[in-house]
Design a protein around this motif. Structure first.
Motif, PDB file in Angstrom:
ATOM      1  N   GLY A 169       0.794  -1.222   0.000  1.00  0.00           N
ATOM      2  CA  GLY A 169       0.000   0.000   0.000  1.00  0.00           C
ATOM      3  C   GLY A 169       0.826   1.271   0.000  1.00  0.00           C
ATOM      4  N   GLY A 170       2.151   1.146   0.091  1.00  0.00           N
ATOM      5  CA  GLY A 170       3.012   2.316   0.085  1.00  0.00           C
ATOM      6  C   GLY A 170       3.404   2.761   1.482  1.00  0.00           C
ATOM      7  N   PRO A 171       4.323   3.735   1.572  1.00  0.00           N
ATOM      8  CA  PRO A 171       4.852   4.192   2.864  1.00  0.00           C
ATOM      9  C   PRO A 171       3.788   4.692   3.831  1.00  0.00           C
ATOM     10  N   GLU A 172       2.804   5.442   3.335  1.00  0.00           N
ATOM     11  CA  GLU A 172       1.802   6.020   4.238  1.00  0.00           C
ATOM     12  C   GLU A 172       0.952   4.918   4.895  1.00  0.00           C
ATOM     13  N   VAL A 173       0.477   3.977   4.092  1.00  0.00           N
ATOM     14  CA  VAL A 173      -0.323   2.879   4.634  1.00  0.00           C
ATOM     15  C   VAL A 173       0.512   2.054   5.612  1.00  0.00           C
ATOM     16  N   MET A 174       1.762   1.798   5.249  1.00  0.00           N
ATOM     17  CA  MET A 174       2.613   0.965   6.095  1.00  0.00           C
ATOM     18  C   MET A 174       2.977   1.674   7.389  1.00  0.00           C
ATOM     19  N   LYS A 175       3.177   2.977   7.332  1.00  0.00           N
ATOM     20  CA  LYS A 175       3.475   3.731   8.545  1.00  0.00           C
ATOM     21  C   LYS A 175       2.305   3.637   9.532  1.00  0.00           C
ATOM     22  N   GLY A 176       1.086   3.782   9.010  1.00  0.00           N
ATOM     23  CA  GLY A 176      -0.094   3.656   9.855  1.00  0.00           C
ATOM     24  C   GLY A 176      -0.214   2.256  10.432  1.00  0.00           C
ATOM     25  N   GLN A 177       0.151   1.264   9.626  1.00  0.00           N
ATOM     26  CA  GLN A 177       0.083  -0.118  10.088  1.00  0.00           C
ATOM     27  C   GLN A 177       1.083  -0.383  11.214  1.00  0.00           C
ATOM     28  N   LEU A 178       2.292   0.122  11.053  1.00  0.00           N
ATOM     29  CA  LEU A 178       3.315  -0.091  12.081  1.00  0.00           C
ATOM     30  C   LEU A 178       2.940   0.605  13.381  1.00  0.00           C
ATOM     31  N   ASN A 179       2.423   1.807  13.286  1.00  0.00           N
ATOM     32  CA  ASN A 179       1.993   2.520  14.488  1.00  0.00           C
ATOM     33  C   ASN A 179       0.835   1.795  15.176  1.00  0.00           C
ATOM     34  N   HIS A 180      -0.021   1.192  14.366  1.00  0.00           N
ATOM     35  CA  HIS A 180      -1.145   0.426  14.931  1.00  0.00           C
ATOM     36  C   HIS A 180      -0.635  -0.786  15.709  1.00  0.00           C
ATOM     37  N   LEU A 181       0.393  -1.440  15.195  1.00  0.00           N
ATOM     38  CA  LEU A 181       0.980  -2.582  15.899  1.00  0.00           C
ATOM     39  C   LEU A 181       1.495  -2.174  17.273  1.00  0.00           C
ATOM     40  N   VAL A 182       2.123  -1.007  17.335  1.00  0.00           N
ATOM     41  CA  VAL A 182       2.647  -0.519  18.609  1.00  0.00           C
ATOM     42  C   VAL A 182       1.513  -0.337  19.616  1.00  0.00           C
ATOM     43  N   GLU A 183       0.392   0.217  19.155  1.00  0.00           N
ATOM     44  CA  GLU A 183      -0.740   0.462  20.050  1.00  0.00           C
ATOM     45  C   GLU A 183      -1.388  -0.850  20.504  1.00  0.00           C
ATOM     46  N   VAL A 184      -1.583  -1.784  19.560  1.00  0.00           N
ATOM     47  CA  VAL A 184      -2.197  -3.061  19.916  1.00  0.00           C
ATOM     48  C   VAL A 184      -1.299  -3.827  20.883  1.00  0.00           C
ATOM     49  N   GLY A 185       0.004  -3.684  20.718  1.00  0.00           N
ATOM     50  CA  GLY A 185       0.942  -4.370  21.582  1.00  0.00           C
ATOM     51  C   GLY A 185       0.871  -3.941  23.039  1.00  0.00           C
ATOM     52  N   LYS A 186       0.191  -2.829  23.299  1.00  0.00           N
ATOM     53  CA  LYS A 186       0.044  -2.338  24.674  1.00  0.00           C
ATOM     54  C   LYS A 186      -1.059  -3.074  25.441  1.00  0.00           C
ATOM     55  N   LEU A 187      -1.929  -3.794  24.708  1.00  0.00           N
ATOM     56  CA  LEU A 187      -2.999  -4.535  25.375  1.00  0.00           C
ATOM     57  C   LEU A 187      -2.385  -5.628  26.250  1.00  0.00           C
ATOM     58  N   ARG A 188      -2.911  -5.793  27.449  1.00  0.00           N
ATOM     59  CA  ARG A 188      -2.296  -6.727  28.396  1.00  0.00           C
ATOM     60  C   ARG A 188      -2.482  -8.186  28.015  1.00  0.00           C
ATOM     61  N   ASN A 189      -3.404  -8.474  27.108  1.00  0.00           N
ATOM     62  CA  ASN A 189      -3.603  -9.857  26.675  1.00  0.00           C
ATOM     63  C   ASN A 189      -2.956 -10.139  25.320  1.00  0.00           C
ATOM     64  N   VAL A 190      -2.148  -9.191  24.835  1.00  0.00           N
ATOM     65  CA  VAL A 190      -1.496  -9.347  23.530  1.00  0.00           C
ATOM     66  C   VAL A 190       0.021  -9.337  23.693  1.00  0.00           C
ATOM     67  N   SER A 191       0.669 -10.355  23.155  1.00  0.00           N
ATOM     68  CA  SER A 191       2.123 -10.427  23.122  1.00  0.00           C
ATOM     69  C   SER A 191       2.557 -10.316  21.672  1.00  0.00           C
ATOM     70  N   LEU A 192       3.457  -9.384  21.391  1.00  0.00           N
ATOM     71  CA  LEU A 192       3.888  -9.118  20.016  1.00  0.00           C
ATOM     72  C   LEU A 192       5.410  -9.181  19.934  1.00  0.00           C
ATOM     73  N   GLN A 193       5.917 -10.058  19.072  1.00  0.00           N
ATOM     74  CA  GLN A 193       7.357 -10.202  18.889  1.00  0.00           C
ATOM     75  C   GLN A 193       7.702 -10.165  17.398  1.00  0.00           C
ATOM     76  N   VAL A 194       8.933  -9.745  17.115  1.00  0.00           N
ATOM     77  CA  VAL A 194       9.416  -9.676  15.741  1.00  0.00           C
ATOM     78  C   VAL A 194      10.559 -10.671  15.571  1.00  0.00           C
ATOM     79  N   LEU A 195      10.479 -11.469  14.510  1.00  0.00           N
ATOM     80  CA  LEU A 195      11.576 -12.363  14.155  1.00  0.00           C
ATOM     81  C   LEU A 195      12.472 -11.614  13.175  1.00  0.00           C
ATOM     82  N   PRO A 196      13.688 -11.246  13.582  1.00  0.00           N
ATOM     83  CA  PRO A 196      14.541 -10.421  12.723  1.00  0.00           C
ATOM     84  C   PRO A 196      15.060 -11.138  11.486  1.00  0.00           C
TER      85      PRO A 196
END
Length: 269
Positions: A169-196
């Protein structure tokens, strides 16, 4: 899923029936091999379901065992299944799950997608679908994300870095997506990890998959491919998937480092 595959159940069931009829008729495997023109080891493989019982074998077995066509009648069911779509069945289980382990390689998991990201993904469907269907599917995905609000359900996500760097979707869509991941990761029942990406080869290099635990504590595995999807509850396969998921999590960044990496990537866009 590669090494997790097994011969089709229909092969094993049919082969077992051949063995039972042969035993009942008091005919040896060697005798059946001689009559059919196959080797004894080939007959053994067919009886054990490791090799698909041929129509020729079933016809010979029918005559030799006096099965009256009962064995030959199984042949049409030994052909490959048509592509199965188990998505609806999976989502019914997902809706009641008490724990979900999700690994993705190239895409953001559906439960974590923004509306914009999901729309680009749905619109890229091949063969193409009309705009109305795209919007219906996007709305359905957004509705499904309400599952994350179930505080009693544990969600574990591991996302390959490749999925975060694919500018869908391009940089703008992806930027919004990445920021959304950060917010969802704050939920206490959600664990979010990245495989480098630096992990290179390993269990995380293969396809995406999901393992769920239902309210009755039964476990299910789910995966999607180009031509269908798979939903299974075989204990051996599930054990392999859980071991694979555990190995992937060990290679992944911890939650704090994962969020920091996602934030840096968003800032770069």
């Amino acid at each position: 899923m590669g090494d997790l595959s097994q011969p089709p159940m229909a092969w094993r069931q049919c082969g077992n029936q051949v063995r039972l009829w042969r035993t009942e008729a008091n005919i040896s495997r060697e005798e059946l091999a001689k009559e059919s023109g196959y080797g004894a080891e080939t007959i053994k493989s067919m009886e054990q379901g490791r090799r698909r019982p041929t129509l020729h074998l079933l016809e010979i077995a029918d005559q030799l065992f006096g099965a009256g066509g009962k064995l030959t009648a199984a042949h049409p069911y030994l052909e490959p299944d048509k592509a199965l779509v188990r998505t609806e069945e999976y989502m019914a289980i997902e809706a009641e799950a008490i724990c979900l382990h999700w690994y993705e390689v190239l895409l953001i998991p559906g439960l974590l997608q923004t509306e914009e990201y999901a729309r680009v993904l749905m619109a890229s469907h091949c063969p193409p679908v009309d705009d109305d269907l795209v919007e219906v599917r996007v709305a359905g995905r957004m509705k499904r994300q309400e599952l994350l609000k179930k505080a009693t359900t544990l969600f574990n996500f591991v996302i390959h870095e490749a999925a975060l760097r694919t500018l869908l979707g391009g940089p703008e869509v992806m930027k919004g997506q990445l920021n959304h991941l950060v917010e969802v990761g704050k939920l206490r029942n959600v664990s979010l990890q990245v495989l480098p990406l630096a992990c290179g080869a390993g269990p995380g290099i293969s396809s995406a998959f999901i393992v769920l635990e239902a309210a009755d504590h039964r476990h299910y595995g789910y995966g999607e491919g180009q031509v269908g999807s798979m939903l299974h509850a075989d204990p051996e396969r599930l054990s392999a998937l859980m071991k694979r998921y555990a190995a992937i999590r060990m290679d992944a960044l911890n939650e704090v480092d994962s969020v920091q990496l996602i934030q840096r990537m968003a800032e770069e866009l």
